[in-house]
Write a protein that holds these residues in place. Structure first.
Motif, short mmCIF file in Angstrom:
data_model
loop_
_atom_site.label_atom_id
_atom_site.label_comp_id
_atom_site.label_asym_id
_atom_site.label_seq_id
_atom_site.Cartn_x
_atom_site.Cartn_y
_atom_site.Cartn_z
N ALA A 198 50.46 90.39 68.14
CA ALA A 198 49.96 91.41 67.70
C ALA A 198 48.05 90.85 67.69
O ALA A 198 48.05 91.90 67.73
CB ALA A 198 50.49 91.07 66.17
N PHE A 199 47.98 90.13 66.80
CA PHE A 199 46.50 89.51 67.65
C PHE A 199 46.16 90.28 68.70
O PHE A 199 44.54 90.80 68.61
CB PHE A 199 46.51 88.35 67.20
CG PHE A 199 45.78 88.13 65.78
CD1 PHE A 199 45.35 88.60 64.75
CD2 PHE A 199 46.37 86.85 64.96
CE1 PHE A 199 45.23 88.24 63.69
CE2 PHE A 199 47.22 86.21 64.02
CZ PHE A 199 46.09 87.45 62.67
N ALA A 254 48.51 92.46 61.37
CA ALA A 254 48.71 91.05 62.21
C ALA A 254 48.62 89.72 61.59
O ALA A 254 49.57 89.42 61.88
CB ALA A 254 47.80 90.96 63.46
N TYR A 266 52.44 88.45 60.49
CA TYR A 266 53.24 87.17 60.98
C TYR A 266 52.53 85.93 60.96
O TYR A 266 53.50 85.51 60.67
CB TYR A 266 53.25 88.31 62.55
CG TYR A 266 53.51 89.07 62.45
CD1 TYR A 266 54.65 89.86 62.30
CD2 TYR A 266 53.11 90.26 63.05
CE1 TYR A 266 55.61 91.11 62.99
CE2 TYR A 266 53.16 91.90 63.53
CZ TYR A 266 54.16 92.04 62.82
OH TYR A 266 55.89 92.89 63.20
#
Length: 317
Positions: free
Chosen positions: A189-190, A174, A177
């Protein structure tokens, strides 16, 4: 005279080596189970695990269906394990457990298979499918034998390490990104990490980067979108502070919150106060980076959990 003596001793040494080799080769090709069986255990107890494995393998067909069969199969796997050929040993133990589930060696064989799987996993940057297989197998073993089994501590140590590896992999993936300045994708993503695993060991860092990603995304947005996106940051900030009121990240997030409030027209302080906050933050950030570099240099290398060594010396069955 000295030259002849040296030549004599060299010749004797060569003959001795040839004799040893021919004796082992003779055992390998022999059908004398008792001689092979005794020699295999002699090699095993002397720490000559590769030779022991060869003999156990060569007699496995001869002892099939006899009372010695499970012993031969188990020590074939154990010899490979002690020779650190974990891939072959895992295959040995896997076959053993399927073939002899009631053998007195079965529980140890099953645990040693887990240890082989664990030792065959990769560091977090690489493929983690072997890690997931090891976690699944260890969890199944603990389910069957309970946490009071003799290997419970080792199982827990392995699970902790493997789960930490998966957490680290997800976190770093993550963070890519974020490092690429794709802040919208970073935030998604996180957030997905915590959706899949709320107990991720990097939870504090993840919550921080969710908030920081939303701030950076708002800051880089066109003016017509900034207000809405700064409000998202405010939600992320309050979520972090509500869960973790005291953190190494608190000061930075409070500073970003003050800047977001200013952008939203809600900041109650003066421009000078905001600039003072920024100077404090930059000073603390430099100190933190310096401490982090020092810490990385001094950090000891992580050790693999120690596992109990089975079969140090054995009695023939």
């Amino acid at each position: 005279m000295n030259g002849l003596r040296k030549l004599f001793w060299c010749g004797a040494a060569v003959l001795s080596l040839a004799s040893c080799k021919s004796q082992y080769d003779a055992l390998m090709s022999s059908n004398d189970v008792d001689s092979k069986y005794k020699a295999a255990f002699d090699y095993f107890n002397e720490g000559k695990y590769q030779k022991a494995a060869g003999l156990f393998e060569s007699m496995s067909v001869l002892t099939e269906g006899t009372s010695k069969d499970d012993t031969v199969q188990y020590y074939w796997g154990l010899s490979n394990y002690k020779f650190k050929d974990y891939i072959t040993a895992e295959a040995n133990f896997s076959k053993f457990v399927a073939t002899y589930p009631r053998s007195p060696f079965a529980e140890d064989a099953r645990f040693l298979r887990l240890d082989c799987l664990y030792r065959s996993t990769y560091r977090y940057e690489l493929d983690q499918n072997p890690t997931r297989l090891a976690i699944s197998s260890i969890s199944e073993y603990v389910k069957d034998y309970g946490w009071s089994n003799p290997h419970a501590a080792e199982c827990q140590a392995m699970l902790n390490d493997l789960n930490e590896r998966l957490d680290h992999k997800a976190y770093e993936s993550a963070k890519l990104y974020y490092n690429m300045e794709d802040y919208k994708a970073a935030r998604v993503a996180f957030r997905n990490i915590l959706k899949d695993d709320a107990d991720n060991i990097y939870r504090e860092d993840i919550l921080f980067y969710i908030a920081k990603s939303s701030y950076k995304y708002a800051q880089m947005s066109v003016p017509s979108k900034q207000r809405e996106r700064y409000m998202i940051f405010v939600d992320d900030y309050l979520n972090f502070i509500g869960e973790i009121p005291v953190s190494d990240y608190t000061k930075e997030l409070r500073f970003l919150y003050a800047k977001a409030q200013k952008a939203l027209g809600k900041y109650a302080g003066t421009e000078e106060e905001l600039m003072a906050k920024e100077r404090d933050f930059e000073r603390d950030r430099k100190i933190s980076l310096k401490e982090e570099k020092t810490s990385k240099k001094q950090k000891p290398q992580k050790q693999v959990p120690e596992n109990r060594e089975a079969g140090e010396t054995v009695e023939e069955k």
